[in-house]
Design a protein around this motif. Structure first.
Motif, PDB file in Angstrom:
ATOM      1  N   UNK A 117     -28.029  55.304  -6.873  1.00 26.85           N
ATOM      2  CA  UNK A 117     -27.262  56.052  -7.873  1.00 26.85           C
ATOM      3  C   UNK A 117     -26.490  57.213  -7.255  1.00 26.85           C
ATOM      4  N   UNK A 118     -27.110  57.960  -6.352  1.00 25.60           N
ATOM      5  CA  UNK A 118     -26.431  59.103  -5.744  1.00 25.60           C
ATOM      6  C   UNK A 118     -25.277  58.635  -4.867  1.00 25.60           C
ATOM      7  N   UNK A 119     -25.461  57.542  -4.144  1.00 20.03           N
ATOM      8  CA  UNK A 119     -24.372  57.001  -3.328  1.00 20.03           C
ATOM      9  C   UNK A 119     -23.177  56.624  -4.209  1.00 20.03           C
ATOM     10  N   UNK A 120     -23.446  55.958  -5.330  1.00 21.30           N
ATOM     11  CA  UNK A 120     -22.364  55.583  -6.254  1.00 21.30           C
ATOM     12  C   UNK A 120     -21.711  56.819  -6.854  1.00 21.30           C
ATOM     13  N   UNK A 121     -22.510  57.840  -7.177  1.00 24.32           N
ATOM     14  CA  UNK A 121     -21.962  59.073  -7.739  1.00 24.32           C
ATOM     15  C   UNK A 121     -21.074  59.792  -6.725  1.00 24.32           C
ATOM     16  N   UNK A 122     -21.520  59.869  -5.484  1.00 18.40           N
ATOM     17  CA  UNK A 122     -20.708  60.534  -4.457  1.00 18.40           C
ATOM     18  C   UNK A 122     -19.368  59.834  -4.274  1.00 18.40           C
ATOM     19  N   UNK A 123     -19.386  58.518  -4.311  1.00 16.74           N
ATOM     20  CA  UNK A 123     -18.131  57.757  -4.211  1.00 16.74           C
ATOM     21  C   UNK A 123     -17.240  58.059  -5.416  1.00 16.74           C
ATOM     22  N   UNK A 124     -17.827  58.063  -6.610  1.00 15.04           N
ATOM     23  CA  UNK A 124     -17.076  58.368  -7.831  1.00 15.04           C
ATOM     24  C   UNK A 124     -16.456  59.759  -7.748  1.00 15.04           C
ATOM     25  N   UNK A 125     -17.218  60.736  -7.282  1.00 18.51           N
ATOM     26  CA  UNK A 125     -16.709  62.103  -7.162  1.00 18.51           C
ATOM     27  C   UNK A 125     -15.579  62.198  -6.145  1.00 18.51           C
ATOM     28  N   UNK A 126     -15.730  61.537  -5.014  1.00 14.88           N
ATOM     29  CA  UNK A 126     -14.705  61.629  -3.966  1.00 14.88           C
ATOM     30  C   UNK A 126     -13.392  60.971  -4.395  1.00 14.88           C
ATOM     31  N   UNK A 127     -13.484  59.961  -5.251  1.00 12.37           N
ATOM     32  CA  UNK A 127     -12.281  59.252  -5.701  1.00 12.37           C
ATOM     33  C   UNK A 127     -11.653  59.869  -6.949  1.00 12.37           C
ATOM     34  N   UNK A 128     -12.318  60.848  -7.559  1.00 10.26           N
ATOM     35  CA  UNK A 128     -11.838  61.385  -8.840  1.00 10.26           C
ATOM     36  C   UNK A 128     -11.951  62.901  -8.897  1.00 10.26           C
ATOM     37  N   UNK A 129     -11.609  63.550  -7.812  1.00  9.27           N
ATOM     38  CA  UNK A 129     -11.726  64.999  -7.730  1.00  9.27           C
ATOM     39  C   UNK A 129     -10.871  65.673  -8.804  1.00  9.27           C
ATOM     40  N   UNK A 130     -11.465  66.670  -9.449  1.00 11.99           N
ATOM     41  CA  UNK A 130     -10.748  67.448 -10.449  1.00 11.99           C
ATOM     42  C   UNK A 130     -10.695  66.812 -11.829  1.00 11.99           C
ATOM     43  N   UNK A 131     -11.390  65.707 -12.020  1.00 10.20           N
ATOM     44  CA  UNK A 131     -11.345  65.005 -13.306  1.00 10.20           C
ATOM     45  C   UNK A 131     -12.593  65.284 -14.138  1.00 10.20           C
ATOM     46  N   UNK A 132     -12.493  64.950 -15.419  1.00 10.80           N
ATOM     47  CA  UNK A 132     -13.616  64.986 -16.347  1.00 10.80           C
ATOM     48  C   UNK A 132     -14.063  63.550 -16.587  1.00 10.80           C
ATOM     49  N   UNK A 133     -15.279  63.252 -16.207  1.00  5.05           N
ATOM     50  CA  UNK A 133     -15.782  61.881 -16.209  1.00  5.05           C
ATOM     51  C   UNK A 133     -16.992  61.787 -17.128  1.00  5.05           C
ATOM     52  N   UNK A 134     -17.046  60.733 -17.922  1.00  7.67           N
ATOM     53  CA  UNK A 134     -18.245  60.407 -18.688  1.00  7.67           C
ATOM     54  C   UNK A 134     -18.936  59.274 -17.949  1.00  7.67           C
ATOM     55  N   UNK A 135     -20.244  59.456 -17.701  1.00  2.00           N
ATOM     56  CA  UNK A 135     -21.032  58.435 -17.026  1.00  2.00           C
ATOM     57  C   UNK A 135     -22.220  58.071 -17.910  1.00  2.00           C
ATOM     58  N   UNK A 136     -22.176  56.880 -18.513  1.00  2.88           N
ATOM     59  CA  UNK A 136     -23.260  56.403 -19.370  1.00  2.88           C
ATOM     60  C   UNK A 136     -24.355  55.817 -18.494  1.00  2.88           C
ATOM     61  N   UNK A 137     -25.569  56.300 -18.697  1.00  2.00           N
ATOM     62  CA  UNK A 137     -26.644  55.976 -17.775  1.00  2.00           C
ATOM     63  C   UNK A 137     -27.974  55.824 -18.503  1.00  2.00           C
ATOM     64  N   UNK A 138     -29.048  55.933 -17.745  1.00  2.00           N
ATOM     65  CA  UNK A 138     -30.412  55.690 -18.228  1.00  2.00           C
ATOM     66  C   UNK A 138     -31.304  56.871 -17.868  1.00  2.00           C
ATOM     67  N   UNK A 139     -32.465  56.954 -18.506  1.00  2.00           N
ATOM     68  CA  UNK A 139     -33.376  58.070 -18.283  1.00  2.00           C
ATOM     69  C   UNK A 139     -33.834  58.219 -16.851  1.00  2.00           C
ATOM     70  N   UNK A 140     -34.292  57.139 -16.238  1.00  2.00           N
ATOM     71  CA  UNK A 140     -34.776  57.229 -14.859  1.00  2.00           C
ATOM     72  C   UNK A 140     -33.626  57.448 -13.891  1.00  2.00           C
ATOM     73  N   UNK A 141     -32.549  56.699 -14.045  1.00  2.00           N
ATOM     74  CA  UNK A 141     -31.396  56.850 -13.158  1.00  2.00           C
ATOM     75  C   UNK A 141     -30.862  58.280 -13.203  1.00  2.00           C
ATOM     76  N   UNK A 142     -30.705  58.819 -14.406  1.00  2.00           N
ATOM     77  CA  UNK A 142     -30.232  60.191 -14.557  1.00  2.00           C
ATOM     78  C   UNK A 142     -31.217  61.179 -13.932  1.00  2.00           C
ATOM     79  N   UNK A 143     -32.491  60.981 -14.169  1.00  2.00           N
ATOM     80  CA  UNK A 143     -33.499  61.924 -13.674  1.00  2.00           C
ATOM     81  C   UNK A 143     -33.550  61.984 -12.153  1.00  2.00           C
ATOM     82  N   UNK A 144     -33.402  60.853 -11.487  1.00  2.00           N
ATOM     83  CA  UNK A 144     -33.437  60.901 -10.017  1.00  2.00           C
ATOM     84  C   UNK A 144     -32.147  61.502  -9.456  1.00  2.00           C
ATOM     85  N   UNK A 145     -31.041  61.379 -10.181  1.00  2.00           N
ATOM     86  CA  UNK A 145     -29.810  62.082  -9.782  1.00  2.00           C
ATOM     87  C   UNK A 145     -30.033  63.586  -9.910  1.00  2.00           C
ATOM     88  N   UNK A 146     -30.582  64.005 -11.052  1.00  2.00           N
ATOM     89  CA  UNK A 146     -30.849  65.432 -11.246  1.00  2.00           C
ATOM     90  C   UNK A 146     -31.817  65.956 -10.190  1.00  2.00           C
TER      91      UNK A 146
END
Length: 192
Positions: A117-146
């Motif tokens: 999840x963090x690898x995918x998030x880092x890629x998303x952030x690097x490709x979309x700098x300065x944007x407002x993004x909604x990311x629909x996710x799950x309890x465990x996936x979100x928690x390990x990112x946090x």
């Protein structure tokens, strides 16, 4: 600054056993309108989701209102718990948080889920700098990112959000680092 609105899905219909196709309950679908109501005025540039139906459905109304397509990334999927057949799933969860490498033979550890999840998030952030993004996710996936960005986010924190469906938390990022976290929405639904 890049802002990501992490949306933990609304209440799922747990009578459907297939994790990937599990829909929202009727109540969950109604609650997804609260997600759209909150986010439609936030200048959203992109909608990203786990490929699981309950996550996509949670931002479906927002997608309609904004006229934005929901993009999916397989790496944002929820943890594969494996062929869990025990009586106490909450005990399994506790064991995973106590040892991030703990897993059932055919399942994923929290470390594997976090890395994916963090690898995918880092890629998303690097490709979309300065944007407002909604990311629909799950309890465990979100928690390990946090937990990755805020190591003090632990089992007790996870257990606090287990009954929040949907739940929205915004993280603001600068140069790939989380600089702010703000809870935006909590709808309490008992985990069943």
């Amino acid at each position: 600054m890049t802002s990501v609105y992490f949306v933990r899905h609304a209440q799922p219909d747990r009578t459907v056993r297939d994790d990937r196709t599990r829909p929202l309950t009727a109540e969950g679908l109604r609650d997804s309108t609260a997600v759209a109501d909150l986010l439609q005025g936030r200048n959203i540039d992109m909608l990203m989701s786990s490929p699981y139906k309950r996550s996509m459905d949670t931002i479906g109304e927002l997608s309609k209102r904004l006229g934005l397509e929901i993009l999916t990334d397989e790496d944002f999927r929820e943890r594969n718990a494996g062929s869990w057949h025990g009586d106490n799933f909450l005990e399994f969860i506790k064991n995973q948080w106590a040892d991030f490498d703990y897993r059932i033979m055919d399942g994923e550890s929290l470390r594997e889920v976090q890395t994916r999840n963090v690898s995918a998030l880092k890629k998303l952030l690097s490709e979309n700098e300065g944007k407002n993004i909604v990311l629909a996710t799950h309890g465990t996936a979100l928690s390990v990112i946090l937990n990755y960005y805020y190591p003090e986010y632990d089992y007790e924190c996870f257990m606090k959000i287990i009954d929040f469906m949907p739940f929205i938390i915004r993280l603001d990022f600068e140069n790939g680092k989380a600089v702010n976290a703000q809870t935006e929405l909590i709808i309490h639904k008992e985990y069943k």
